[in-house]
Design an enzyme around this catalytic site. Structure first.
Site, short mmCIF file in Angstrom:
data_model
loop_
_atom_site.label_atom_id
_atom_site.label_comp_id
_atom_site.label_asym_id
_atom_site.label_seq_id
_atom_site.Cartn_x
_atom_site.Cartn_y
_atom_site.Cartn_z
N SER A 150 0.84 -1.20 0.00
CA SER A 150 0.00 0.00 0.00
C SER A 150 0.88 1.26 0.00
O SER A 150 1.64 1.47 -0.94
CB SER A 150 -0.95 -0.05 1.20
OG SER A 150 -1.97 0.92 1.08
N ASP A 230 -9.86 -5.27 -4.40
CA ASP A 230 -9.33 -4.21 -3.52
C ASP A 230 -10.25 -2.99 -3.61
O ASP A 230 -10.44 -2.44 -4.69
CB ASP A 230 -7.92 -3.84 -3.98
CG ASP A 230 -7.17 -2.98 -2.96
OD1 ASP A 230 -7.78 -2.04 -2.43
OD2 ASP A 230 -5.98 -3.26 -2.73
N HIS A 263 -7.41 -5.79 -0.10
CA HIS A 263 -6.25 -4.98 0.25
C HIS A 263 -5.55 -5.46 1.52
O HIS A 263 -4.55 -4.88 1.93
CB HIS A 263 -6.71 -3.52 0.45
CG HIS A 263 -5.61 -2.51 0.45
ND1 HIS A 263 -4.93 -2.14 -0.69
CD2 HIS A 263 -5.07 -1.77 1.45
CE1 HIS A 263 -4.03 -1.22 -0.39
NE2 HIS A 263 -4.08 -0.98 0.90
#
Length: 289
Positions: A150, A230, A263
């Site tokens: 991320s 995600d 995610h």
């Protein structure tokens, strides 16, 4: 460096240290996994630096990524720093939101008040941290890989493109690919770097897509994995922007969109072995394990 915890793990040691980082002007923590080879080796071992994401600390990857088993077999050390400076003297988001400030350093060197004194994660990860660790532990500062998740994936792409000689390999899981074009990055860059038209030209130095557009290259392949489920895929991560920029400039990129993955660290744990082998190969380790 003060050793604050250690745990036996796959015949190696999972350690956590506290240190005063001169570049950050604050105390910080860093977790290090030393495989069995590091505990008995006569020579220093290669290491993978893992950069975590928004709201995380060094402990997220330690506890959730599941990287230690294969790292032990490969003889690859793992270095997991905190994601930002912390402490009462370190300013955080004036509005108290989660996506800026403590835990959200964005792996850059801030230029604006009141952030510039402490928010220097770029200099910390590239310069101070490798020097401190290699002085205290059997880690080779000339054999480093860089990866992240991320916001940490953003950091891996940016630092890897800016410093191809420092980091021999780069990979990212669900990275923020084009922070200048997404809300998370725009908020961070506005605070850390300024929001004037002139300041926005300097944002490009901290944006993976912009760095490719502006001539930064690596001779090796960037490995990137993203999940199709995600929730941040289109607005915040923008992997297609990275794919297009890499195609235009000829940067080798292995970008895989994994069906139905989100995610979370469940996704990280599902692809971590591929990333460990990618870096181990680039760092000269045997993969017959």
């Amino acid at each position: 460096m003060e050793l604050i915890s250690t745990h036996r793990c796959f015949n190696g040691e999972q350690r956590r240290y506290r240190l005063h980082a001169e570049t950050l002007h604050s105390d910080t923590t860093v977790s290090v996994y030393l495989p069995p080879a590091a505990l008995s080796a006569a020579s220093a071992l290669p290491a993978l630096i893992w950069l975590s994401g928004l709201t995380c600390s060094d402990e997220n990857a330690v506890q959730k990524a599941g990287a230690q088993r294969l790292a032990s077999a490969l003889g690859l050390a793992l270095v997991m720093p905190d994601t930002s400076p912390r402490g009462d003297a370190v300013p955080s988001d004036p509005e108290g939101h989660w996506d800026f400030g403590h835990g959200a350093g964005f792996y850059l060197d801030a230029e604006q008040e009141p952030w510039h004194q402490h928010y220097r994660m770029h200099s910390y990860v590239v310069e101070e941290l490798p020097a401190r660790l290699s002085a205290a532990l059997p880690l080779d500062p000339n054999r480093l890989g860089l990866a992240g998740h991320s916001m940490g994936g953003h950091g891996a792409l940016v630092l890897g493109l800016r410093h191809p000689q420092r980091f021999r390999s780069v990979s990212a899981v669900a990275p923020i690919c084009h922070p200048s074009a997404c809300p998370w990055g725009q908020k961070a860059f506005s605070h850390f770097l300024g929001n004037s038209a002139e300041a926005q030209t300097r944002w490009r130095a901290w944006d993976g897509v912009a760095l490719l557009e502006d001539g930064h290259r690596r001779g090796d392949t960037l490995l990137v994995d993203v999940g199709s489920a995600d929730p941040f895929l289109e607005e915040q991560l923008r992997p297609d922007d990275l794919r297009q920029a890499a195609e235009r400039c000829g940067q080798p990129l292995q970008l895989t969109i994994h069906a139905d993955y989100d995610h979370s660290y469940f996704f990280v744990a599902s692809v971590i072995d591929t990333h460990l082998r990618h870096h181990a190969s680039a760092l000269g380790l045997k993969l017959d394990r």
